[in-house]
Design a protein around this motif. Structure first.
Motif, PDB file in Angstrom:
ATOM      1  N   ASP A 194      81.550   5.548  75.708  1.00 20.74           N
ATOM      2  CA  ASP A 194      81.172   5.406  77.115  1.00 20.74           C
ATOM      3  C   ASP A 194      79.664   5.233  77.270  1.00 20.74           C
ATOM      4  OD1 ASP A 194      83.796   5.544  77.875  1.00 20.74           O
ATOM      5  OD2 ASP A 194      83.713   7.610  78.628  1.00 20.74           O
ATOM      6  N   TYR A 224      78.938   1.745  76.352  1.00 26.16           N
ATOM      7  CA  TYR A 224      79.398   0.868  77.427  1.00 26.16           C
ATOM      8  C   TYR A 224      78.324   0.739  78.502  1.00 26.16           C
ATOM      9  CZ  TYR A 224      82.006  -0.653  81.570  1.00 26.16           C
ATOM     10  OH  TYR A 224      82.424  -1.323  82.694  1.00 26.16           O
ATOM     11  N   HIS A 225      77.749   1.855  78.901  1.00 25.05           N
ATOM     12  CA  HIS A 225      76.710   1.827  79.930  1.00 25.05           C
ATOM     13  C   HIS A 225      75.474   1.088  79.440  1.00 25.05           C
ATOM     14  CE1 HIS A 225      78.867   4.213  82.819  1.00 25.05           C
ATOM     15  NE2 HIS A 225      79.037   5.205  81.971  1.00 25.05           N
ATOM     16  N   ARG A 246      76.315  -2.626  79.542  1.00 25.16           N
ATOM     17  CA  ARG A 246      76.429  -3.104  80.931  1.00 25.16           C
ATOM     18  C   ARG A 246      75.048  -3.304  81.540  1.00 25.16           C
ATOM     19  NH1 ARG A 246      80.662  -1.384  85.733  1.00 25.16           N
ATOM     20  NH2 ARG A 246      79.631  -2.580  87.375  1.00 25.16           N
ATOM     21  N   TRP A 276      86.099  -0.062  81.051  1.00 24.69           N
ATOM     22  CA  TRP A 276      85.974  -1.433  81.562  1.00 24.69           C
ATOM     23  C   TRP A 276      87.145  -1.770  82.477  1.00 24.69           C
ATOM     24  CZ3 TRP A 276      88.738  -6.026  81.396  1.00 24.69           C
ATOM     25  CH2 TRP A 276      88.039  -7.184  81.730  1.00 24.69           C
ATOM     26  N   ARG A 279      85.530  -6.003  74.065  1.00 20.64           N
ATOM     27  CA  ARG A 279      84.141  -5.546  73.948  1.00 20.64           C
ATOM     28  C   ARG A 279      84.021  -4.695  72.684  1.00 20.64           C
ATOM     29  NH1 ARG A 279      80.432  -2.956  78.680  1.00 20.64           N
ATOM     30  NH2 ARG A 279      80.523  -5.136  79.338  1.00 20.64           N
TER      31      ARG A 279
END
Length: 323
Positions: free
Chosen positions: A64, A67-68, A71, A100, A154
Motif C-alpha cells: 500500500d 501504491y501511494h 500514484r 487500486w 501494477r
C-alpha cells in the motif's frame, strides 16, 4: 528515453453473469487460507510457491505504501489508457490488497471491477461494484472471451513468468477496442548523478534479487520497450509507453516527488526483509542471519541523504484491434 534528473531538482537541504459459482476460483476454501510460514513470515497457500513474497500484514502495508508512491509519481492518475466512462467491466490482475480496485470503483460506480490474486487479502467489505476472486493468472482464465473493457496490472514483474502468454490471454478476454495497461517498475536502482557509492549495497541487492528470480524464470530488470514489444507481438495496436522515476527517499526538490520518495523509502525499510529472505535463502544459499546483516547495509544506503536513487517506472498500454 527518460530525461536525466538535473542537479537543481535535487533538494539541497534534506534533514456477469458468466461467473461460474461452482468453479474452484469462486470460493475461499481451507486449502486457500491454510497459509505457509517461513522465517516468521506468512506466504500464500493456493498454488503454493508461485508467488515468492509474503502476504502478511507487514507485506500488505509495504504494497500500500508503494501504491501511494507510484500514484504520486503518476500525477494521481489511476491509468493512462484513453478509456471511455461507460466501461462495463474492468479486471485488475494481481490485485493484492485491492487498493487500486477500490479507487477505480469509486470513480466508476456503474462499472463492474474484478480483482484476482493468489491470496485472499482484499477487504471484506467493498463497493457493490467490486468482485474479488482467488485465481492464478498463468492458468487458463475462467472468464468468457471478449469480456473486459480494460485489463490492468501494477508491479507484476515479480509474479509473471510468461508475459507473452499473459498478453495472449488479455487479447482473448478483452472486447474489441478494449485496452490492457501494465504499470511496472524495474528492480534496477539508478541515479542520474553517480551518487550511488562504489560497491553499492543497494546495487548488489538488486543484482541478487535478479539472480534469485532468474532461477525460476522471472525477469526483474524490465523496460517499457520490452513490454511494448511483447504487446505488439501478441497483436495489440496503438501501444504507448510512458516513463517515470520513483524516488527512494526525500531527496527530490519537487514537493510531490519528495512525498513519493518518502512513501517508497518507508515501504523499502519496512518491507525489504519480505522481499529478500525467501529468495536468498531458497535460491542463493544464504543463511538467515547473513541476509539480515546484509540488509542493514542496504537500508543505511537508502537512507543516505547523499544517494539520489530511484526505480525506473513506466506505464505501457495497448488496444485490441476492432475486428
Amino acid at each position: 528515453m527518460i530525461d536525466p534528473i538535473p542537479p537543481q531538482a535535487i533538494a539541497s537541504n534534506q534533514d456477469e453473469d458468466y461467473f461460474d459459482e461452482g468453479s474452484y476460483t469462486t470460493s475461499i476454501a481451507s486449502s486457500i487460507t491454510d497459509y505457509k510460514y517461513e522465517h516468521g513470515r506468512r506466504y500464500h497457500a493456493y498454488q503454493e510457491g508461485r508467488y515468492l513474497l509474503p502476504n502478511d500484514e507487514v507485506e500488505q502495508n509495504r504494497m500500500d505504501l508503494q501504491y501511494h508512491a507510484v500514484r504520486l509519481v503518476f500525477g494521481d492518475k489511476l491509468f493512462f489508457a484513453p478509456l471511455q466512462k461507460d466501461m462495463k467491466r474492468v479486471l485488475d490482475v494481481g490485485t493484492g490488497t485491492g487498493i487500486w480496485v477500490e479507487d477505480v470503483a469509486d470513480s466508476y460506480p456503474d462499472t463492474e471491477i474484478y480483482g484476482i490474486d493468489l491470496s485472499p487479502i482484499q477487504p471484506r467489505w467493498s463497493a457493490p461494484n467490486v468482485k474479488y476472486q482467488v485465481d492464478d493468472v498463468e492458468q487458463p482464465w475462467t472468464f468468457p472471451p471478449n469480456h473486459f473493457d480494460f485489463i490492468h496490472t501494477r508491479i507484476m514483474l515479480g509474479s509473471l513468468r510468461d508475459w507473452p502468454l499473459f498478453f495472449t490471454q488479455c487479447l482473448k478476454h478483452l472486447r474489441p477496442g478494449g485496452y490492457v495497461e501494465c504499470q511496472e517498475l524495474s528492480v534496477d536502482a539508478r541515479t542520474d548523478d553517480d551518487s550511488l557509492p562504489e560497491n553499492s549495497a543497494l546495487t548488489a541487492w538488486c543484482n541478487n534479487q535478479y539472480d534469485a528470480m532468474k532461477t525460476i524464470g522471472i525477469e526483474l530488470k524490465i523496460t517499457g520497450d520490452m513490454i511494448k514489444k511483447q504487446m505488439l507481438e501478441a497483436g495489440f495496436v496503438d501501444v504507448e509507453v510512458k516513463e517515470f522515476k520513483t524516488p527512494i527517499g526525500q531527496w527530490p526538490q519537487d514537493e510531490k516527488m519528495r512525498e513519493a520518495g518518502a512513501f517508497q523509502l518507508v515501504a523499502m525499510l519496512e518491507g525489504i526483509g519480505g522481499l529478500t529472505m525467501a529468495l536468498w535463502t531458497r535460491f542463493l544459499g544464504w543463511k538467515r542471519e547473513d541476509v539480515e546483516d546484509n540488509l542493514v547495509k542496504v537500508k543505511k544506503e537508502m537512507q543516505s541523504k547523499n544517494v539520489h536513487s530511484y526505480w525506473p517506472t513506466f506505464a505501457v498500454y495497448g488496444r485490441k484491434p476492432v475486428e
